[in-house]
Design a protein around this motif. Sequence first.
Motif, PDB file in Angstrom:
ATOM      1  N   PRO A 300     -14.645 -29.118 -12.244  1.00 44.53           N
ATOM      2  CA  PRO A 300     -15.971 -29.402 -11.688  1.00 44.53           C
ATOM      3  C   PRO A 300     -16.674 -30.498 -12.488  1.00 44.53           C
ATOM      4  CG  PRO A 300     -16.075 -27.447 -13.053  1.00 44.53           C
ATOM      5  CD  PRO A 300     -14.632 -27.864 -13.028  1.00 44.53           C
ATOM      6  N   LYS A 301     -17.700 -31.060 -11.920  1.00 44.43           N
ATOM      7  CA  LYS A 301     -18.524 -32.049 -12.613  1.00 44.43           C
ATOM      8  C   LYS A 301     -19.861 -31.385 -12.981  1.00 44.43           C
ATOM      9  CE  LYS A 301     -15.580 -35.422 -11.765  1.00 44.43           C
ATOM     10  NZ  LYS A 301     -14.769 -36.047 -12.823  1.00 44.43           N
ATOM     11  N   SER A 302     -20.327 -31.701 -14.159  1.00 47.24           N
ATOM     12  CA  SER A 302     -21.599 -31.133 -14.605  1.00 47.24           C
ATOM     13  C   SER A 302     -22.770 -31.739 -13.832  1.00 47.24           C
ATOM     14  CB  SER A 302     -21.797 -31.398 -16.098  1.00 47.24           C
ATOM     15  OG  SER A 302     -23.079 -30.998 -16.514  1.00 47.24           O
ATOM     16  N   GLU A 303     -23.799 -30.936 -13.641  1.00 46.30           N
ATOM     17  CA  GLU A 303     -25.033 -31.476 -13.069  1.00 46.30           C
ATOM     18  C   GLU A 303     -25.610 -32.502 -14.040  1.00 46.30           C
ATOM     19  OE1 GLU A 303     -27.877 -28.548 -11.932  1.00 46.30           O
ATOM     20  OE2 GLU A 303     -26.425 -27.337 -10.818  1.00 46.30           O
ATOM     21  N   GLY A 304     -26.138 -33.565 -13.530  1.00 48.21           N
ATOM     22  CA  GLY A 304     -26.711 -34.595 -14.391  1.00 48.21           C
ATOM     23  C   GLY A 304     -25.658 -35.380 -15.143  1.00 48.21           C
ATOM     24  N   LEU A 305     -24.463 -35.549 -14.524  1.00 45.19           N
ATOM     25  CA  LEU A 305     -23.365 -36.253 -15.198  1.00 45.19           C
ATOM     26  C   LEU A 305     -23.745 -37.680 -15.582  1.00 45.19           C
ATOM     27  CD1 LEU A 305     -20.461 -36.470 -16.162  1.00 45.19           C
ATOM     28  CD2 LEU A 305     -19.763 -36.992 -13.795  1.00 45.19           C
ATOM     29  N   GLU A 306     -24.470 -38.370 -14.704  1.00 40.62           N
ATOM     30  CA  GLU A 306     -24.856 -39.757 -14.999  1.00 40.62           C
ATOM     31  C   GLU A 306     -25.731 -39.820 -16.242  1.00 40.62           C
ATOM     32  OE1 GLU A 306     -26.597 -41.744 -11.693  1.00 40.62           O
ATOM     33  OE2 GLU A 306     -24.846 -41.504 -10.393  1.00 40.62           O
ATOM     34  N   GLU A 307     -26.617 -38.864 -16.379  1.00 39.53           N
ATOM     35  CA  GLU A 307     -27.493 -38.842 -17.560  1.00 39.53           C
ATOM     36  C   GLU A 307     -26.681 -38.574 -18.823  1.00 39.53           C
ATOM     37  OE1 GLU A 307     -31.510 -36.542 -19.191  1.00 39.53           O
ATOM     38  OE2 GLU A 307     -30.804 -36.219 -17.140  1.00 39.53           O
ATOM     39  N   ILE A 308     -25.706 -37.669 -18.717  1.00 41.18           N
ATOM     40  CA  ILE A 308     -24.832 -37.372 -19.861  1.00 41.18           C
ATOM     41  C   ILE A 308     -24.058 -38.622 -20.259  1.00 41.18           C
ATOM     42  CG2 ILE A 308     -22.786 -36.063 -20.591  1.00 41.18           C
ATOM     43  CD1 ILE A 308     -23.810 -33.772 -18.788  1.00 41.18           C
ATOM     44  N   GLN A 309     -23.544 -39.346 -19.284  1.00 35.85           N
ATOM     45  CA  GLN A 309     -22.783 -40.564 -19.568  1.00 35.85           C
ATOM     46  C   GLN A 309     -23.654 -41.626 -20.239  1.00 35.85           C
ATOM     47  OE1 GLN A 309     -21.395 -41.270 -15.575  1.00 35.85           O
ATOM     48  NE2 GLN A 309     -19.425 -40.237 -15.923  1.00 35.85           N
ATOM     49  N   LYS A 310     -24.901 -41.724 -19.797  1.00 39.11           N
ATOM     50  CA  LYS A 310     -25.823 -42.682 -20.425  1.00 39.11           C
ATOM     51  C   LYS A 310     -26.105 -42.303 -21.871  1.00 39.11           C
ATOM     52  CE  LYS A 310     -28.220 -44.144 -16.187  1.00 39.11           C
ATOM     53  NZ  LYS A 310     -29.501 -44.077 -15.422  1.00 39.11           N
ATOM     54  N   LEU A 311     -26.268 -41.003 -22.123  1.00 41.72           N
ATOM     55  CA  LEU A 311     -26.522 -40.535 -23.489  1.00 41.72           C
ATOM     56  C   LEU A 311     -25.341 -40.847 -24.400  1.00 41.72           C
ATOM     57  CD1 LEU A 311     -28.198 -37.066 -22.790  1.00 41.72           C
ATOM     58  CD2 LEU A 311     -29.294 -39.062 -23.827  1.00 41.72           C
ATOM     59  N   ILE A 312     -24.122 -40.689 -23.889  1.00 37.83           N
ATOM     60  CA  ILE A 312     -22.932 -41.004 -24.676  1.00 37.83           C
ATOM     61  C   ILE A 312     -22.887 -42.495 -24.993  1.00 37.83           C
ATOM     62  CG2 ILE A 312     -20.411 -41.100 -24.639  1.00 37.83           C
ATOM     63  CD1 ILE A 312     -20.451 -38.507 -23.015  1.00 37.83           C
ATOM     64  N   GLU A 313     -23.157 -43.326 -24.013  1.00 37.71           N
ATOM     65  CA  GLU A 313     -23.134 -44.775 -24.222  1.00 37.71           C
ATOM     66  C   GLU A 313     -24.172 -45.210 -25.246  1.00 37.71           C
ATOM     67  OE1 GLU A 313     -23.607 -46.616 -20.449  1.00 37.71           O
ATOM     68  OE2 GLU A 313     -21.709 -45.849 -19.638  1.00 37.71           O
ATOM     69  N   ILE A 314     -25.349 -44.563 -25.214  1.00 40.69           N
ATOM     70  CA  ILE A 314     -26.420 -44.907 -26.146  1.00 40.69           C
ATOM     71  C   ILE A 314     -26.064 -44.487 -27.575  1.00 40.69           C
ATOM     72  CG2 ILE A 314     -28.807 -44.379 -26.815  1.00 40.69           C
ATOM     73  CD1 ILE A 314     -29.402 -44.104 -23.786  1.00 40.69           C
ATOM     74  N   SER A 315     -25.462 -43.284 -27.697  1.00 42.39           N
ATOM     75  CA  SER A 315     -25.229 -42.723 -29.024  1.00 42.39           C
ATOM     76  C   SER A 315     -23.886 -43.117 -29.631  1.00 42.39           C
ATOM     77  CB  SER A 315     -25.310 -41.193 -28.964  1.00 42.39           C
ATOM     78  OG  SER A 315     -24.327 -40.679 -28.070  1.00 42.39           O
ATOM     79  N   GLN A 316     -22.950 -43.562 -28.816  1.00 37.71           N
ATOM     80  CA  GLN A 316     -21.617 -43.887 -29.319  1.00 37.71           C
ATOM     81  C   GLN A 316     -21.670 -45.119 -30.206  1.00 37.71           C
ATOM     82  OE1 GLN A 316     -18.606 -43.370 -26.336  1.00 37.71           O
ATOM     83  NE2 GLN A 316     -17.261 -44.881 -27.300  1.00 37.71           N
ATOM     84  N   THR A 317     -21.109 -44.984 -31.398  1.00 41.93           N
ATOM     85  CA  THR A 317     -21.201 -46.072 -32.387  1.00 41.93           C
ATOM     86  C   THR A 317     -19.879 -46.774 -32.616  1.00 41.93           C
ATOM     87  OG1 THR A 317     -20.864 -44.446 -34.155  1.00 41.93           O
ATOM     88  CG2 THR A 317     -23.141 -45.023 -33.607  1.00 41.93           C
TER      89      THR A 317
END
Length: 322
Positions: A300-317
């Motif tokens: 399954p895909k989590s609710e708010g997947l796009e937001e989770i992906q954005k958070l990963i992109e922002i925090s990934q170093t």
Amino acid sequence: MKIRVKVLRFNKEVDSKPYYKTYELEVDESAVVLDVLDKIKWKFDGSLTYRRSCRHGICGSCGIKVNKKNVLACKTRVKDMVEKFGPTLLIEPLSLKVPQIIKDLVIDKRDFWEDEKRIKPYLIAAIDEHPKMEHLVTPKEVEKLEEAENCIACGCCYYECESKSENRDFIGPMALAKAYKFVADVRDRAKKERLEIVDELGSGVWDCVKCQACIEVCPKDVDPFTKITHLHNEIFEEGVAKKNVATKHAEGFVHSIKKHGILDEGMLVLYSEGVNVVRHMPEAIAMFKKGKIKLPWQMPKSEGLEEIQKLIEISQTHELKG
């Protein structure tokens, strides 16, 4: 306040095995466990042996086990223990291994100090022997240490660590927290060298099982677990990470969350171990039957997947490999 104290006694020169001796005494409500030990030694049994020094939670000498929890005797209030466990206190050394107990509550901590040596616990820098001014460190740079310098090397976390109890090669939470202290210190010039040491499989950060027991028992709130997590990140950011099952596990975790928003446990193991995953087939089948893992098209895909992906992109170093 009347209490009963059961103390582990053992003298390797005369005893074949440890035994417990019980003392009954009255103590003031403001007493700490070290006061109890002092009273037993001074008034009841002068042969009782334990370590102590500063009495102010600074030297780390008086680390012991009280009612199965690693504590500093000088910081642990008897009243708190009685309220939690009742009027009987069980006092033991940090390690209950007979070869390690020298006498009563005093243990041989050579393993503890040898593990600390492995991370080179000293500042490595090109020092001017005749400096014209001090080396200033800004408050912001000090904040990066996250109070790792508060460690007093008491051993409470080390002898509580689940990883260390099962894997004698594991360097332990105290040494890793201290390694982070130097990695984060702007004055130090051996960052990559230390990261290479703690990156080793079998002994370094990847062998922490994340039980977080070190957080619970640390009397100075150093939080070694978070320092270990920071070292994980630094290993990637500094390009030190080797391509192995541990680093692929970390990368696979991020891939999974980025793709589904939740963890795909089956694919995580496959990503981490590749063809070696076949050795886990019995466990995989059992997990599949219990619904713990799913086939790729069932994920399954989590609710708010796009937001989770954005958070990963922002925090990934750092960039993941593969």
